[in-house]
Design an enzyme around this catalytic site. Structure first.
Site, PDB file in Angstrom:
ATOM      1  N   CYS A  76       5.535  -6.452   4.715  1.00  0.00           N
ATOM      2  CA  CYS A  76       4.199  -5.395   4.710  1.00  0.00           C
ATOM      3  C   CYS A  76       3.202  -5.341   5.557  1.00  0.00           C
ATOM      4  O   CYS A  76       2.552  -4.347   5.868  1.00  0.00           O
ATOM      5  CB  CYS A  76       3.769  -5.018   3.790  1.00  0.00           C
ATOM      6  SG  CYS A  76       5.167  -4.888   2.240  1.00  0.00           S
ATOM      7  N   HIS A  81      -1.538   0.342   3.296  1.00  0.00           N
ATOM      8  CA  HIS A  81      -0.009   0.054   2.884  1.00  0.00           C
ATOM      9  C   HIS A  81       0.525   0.930   1.407  1.00  0.00           C
ATOM     10  O   HIS A  81      -0.772   0.301   0.433  1.00  0.00           O
ATOM     11  CB  HIS A  81      -0.093  -1.994   2.856  1.00  0.00           C
ATOM     12  CG  HIS A  81       1.612  -1.638   2.736  1.00  0.00           C
ATOM     13  ND1 HIS A  81       2.556  -1.159   3.069  1.00  0.00           N
ATOM     14  CD2 HIS A  81       1.734  -2.267   1.547  1.00  0.00           C
ATOM     15  CE1 HIS A  81       3.407  -1.829   2.155  1.00  0.00           C
ATOM     16  NE2 HIS A  81       3.682  -2.364   0.608  1.00  0.00           N
ATOM     17  N   ASN A  94       7.495   2.396  -1.095  1.00  0.00           N
ATOM     18  CA  ASN A  94       6.650   1.346  -0.815  1.00  0.00           C
ATOM     19  C   ASN A  94       8.173   0.735   0.480  1.00  0.00           C
ATOM     20  O   ASN A  94       9.312  -0.168   0.074  1.00  0.00           O
ATOM     21  CB  ASN A  94       6.983   0.007  -1.664  1.00  0.00           C
ATOM     22  CG  ASN A  94       6.250  -1.274  -0.748  1.00  0.00           C
ATOM     23  OD1 ASN A  94       6.511  -1.601   0.348  1.00  0.00           O
ATOM     24  ND2 ASN A  94       6.030  -1.960  -1.106  1.00  0.00           N
TER      25      ASN A  94
END
Ligand code: ACO
Length: 332
Positions: free
Chosen positions: A118, A259, A289
Site C-alpha cells: 500500500c 491510504h 482497500n
C-alpha cells in the site's frame, strides 16, 4: 520550505481506472457470515470494485496511465521512466511496467515494478520527485494498481471484506520553481513485521508458527489486529512528523490524503491530531482497500473535482505490507 536541488516538480496529470463490477456488502452477506452493519462499523467500506476475467493489473494500469498522459498533455514517448507500484501483477517477469510501456508507446523509458504494497505509490512518487529534482529525469509516470480480489479467499471473511481492485496514475514533470513538488518525504520499512500480511504460494512460504492458520495457500493471510495497531500509531506519527519537519500548522494543509485501509484508522488520526475532517479525503466506502491504487485514485478524484489548488500543501501518508510506510508533503 524548499527541498534540495535547483528545480521542483509538479503533477501534470492524473487518471484512474476501475473494473465495472461492484461488490456490495449485501453481496458479501451471501458468501460469508458477515453483515453490512459489521463491515461499515469496523471499516467504513460499503462497496468495492472487482476485476472481471478480462481485467488485469496490466490493463487497468495501462488505462489509468493513458488518462493521466492525456490530462498532462505529455506523449508516452516523452516519458523517461514508468514505475508500476503493485503486489498483484500477473507476471513477475517481465515487469508490468514493461508491458504497459509497449502498450502506450513509451519507447525506451526505464521500466520497473515496485513492491511496497500500500505504500508503493508514495514510494514511487517520492522517487520520481527525487529523480526529476536532481536532473536525472524530466517526466516520470507512477502507476498504483492492484487486482487483490484474485489473491483473496472469498470464504475468509476477515480478509475478503477489505480489498478491492483498481488503478490510479500520475505523470510528474520538472518545474523551474524549486518550491513546487515534494518538499518533505519519508520512506520506511520494518521487515520484522512481514508475517502480519503475506501471500504464501506453497508450504515453504509459510513462516514457523503460522502453519495452523487455516487459510489456503495462494491466498492472502492477514493478522488484522496487529496491522491495525501498527497503522494507527504510524499514521499519526507520520502526519505529525511531516508537520513538524516543514513547520506547517494543521490548518495550513489543504488536503490530507491517507491510504484508504480502514476508516477507523483514518478517523483516529483525525481525532488525535485534530485535523479538519473536511480536509481528510475518504473514499474507502466506494472502493475498499485498493492497496497501491488507493492514494492515486484519491489524487485523481480530488484533481478532477478541482479540490487541489496550486500553492497550498497537501500531505500524503501510507502504510502497507512488509511492513512499509511513507509520507510526502507536496506543494502543488
Ligand atoms: N464479519 C463479521 N464478523 C467478523 C468478520 C466479518 N467480516 N471478521 C471478523 N469477525 C469477527 C471475528 O471472528 C471476531 O469474533 P469473536 O469476537 O467472536 O472472536 C470479531 O469479529 C472481532 O474480530 P477482530 O479481528 O478482532 O476485528 P477487528 O475489530 O480487529 O476488525 C479488521 C478486523 C477490520 C480486519 C481490522 O483488524 C483491520 O482493519 N485491520 C487492518 C487491516 C488492514 O488495514 N489491512 C491492510 C493493510 S496493509 C495493505 O493495505 C496491503
Amino acid at each position: 520550505m524548499t527541498a534540495p536541488f535547483g528545480r521542483g516538480t509538479r503533477i501534470a496529470g492524473t487518471g484512474r481506472a476501475l473494473p465495472a463490477e461492484v461488490v456490495t456488502n449485501a453481496d458479501l452477506e451471501k458468501i460469508v457470515d458477515t453483515s453490512d452493519e459489521w463491515i461499515v462499523q469496523r471499516t467504513g467500506i460499503r462497496a468495492r470494485h472487482r476485476a472481471a476475467e478480462a481485467d488485469t493489473v496490466f490493463s487497468l494500469g495501462r488505462d489509468a496511465l493513458l488518462k493521466a498522459l492525456d490530462r498532462a498533455g505529455v506523449r508516452a514517448d516523452q516519458l523517461d521512466m514508468i514505475i508500476v507500484a503493485t503486489v498483484s501483477g500477473e507476471m513477475l517477469c517481465p515487469s508490468t511496467a514493461a508491458r504497459i510501456s509497449e502498450a502506450v508507446g513509451a519507447g525506451e523509458a526505464a521500466v520497473f515494478d515496485l513492491a511496497a504494497a500500500c505504500s508503493g505509490f508514495l514510494y514511487g512518487l517520492n522517487l520520481a520527485d527525487t529523480m526529476i529534482r536532481c536532473g536525472r529525469a524530466e517526466r516520470v509516470a507512477i502507476i498504483g494498481v492492484e487486482v487483490l480480489t484474485r489473491l483473496v479467499d472469498w470464504n475468509d471473511r476477515t480478509v475478503s471484506i477489505i480489498f478491492g481492485d483498481g488503478a490510479g496514475a500520475a505523470v510528474v514533470v520538472a518545474d523551474p520553481d524549486p518550491r513546487k513538488g515534494c518538499v518533505h518525504q519519508t520512506m520506511h520499512g520494518d521487515g520484522r513485521m512481514w508475517r502480519t500480511l503475506y501471500h504464501p504460494k506453497c508450504d515453504r512460504d509459510v513462516p514457523a508458527g503460522d502453519e495452523a492458520n487455516p487459510i489456503r495457500l495462494g491466498h492472502l493471510r492477514m493478522h488484522g489486529r496487529e496491522i491495525y495497531k501498527f497503522a494507527v500509531t504510524r499514521f499519526q506519527e507520520a502526519i505529525q512528523d511531516a508537520l513538524d519537519r516543514t513547520g506547517l500548522k494543521v490548518g495550513d494543509v489543504q488536503q490530507y490524503i491517507c491510504h484508504q485501509s480502514n476508516q477507523r484508522i483514518i478517523e483516529s488520526a483525525v481525532e488525535k491530531l485534530k485535523l479538519p475532517p473536511e480536509r481528510v479525503y475518504v473514499n474507502i466506502d466506494r472502493y475498499g482497500n485498493t492497496s497501491a491504487a488507493s492514494i492515486p485514485i484519491c489524487l485523481d478524484e480530488l484533481y478532477e473535482a478541482g479540490r487541489i489548488e496550486a500553492g497550498k500543501p497537501i500531505i500524503l501518508v501510507a502504510f502497507g505490507a512488509g511492513v512499509t510506510w511513507a509520507s510526502c508533503v507536496w506543494n502543488p
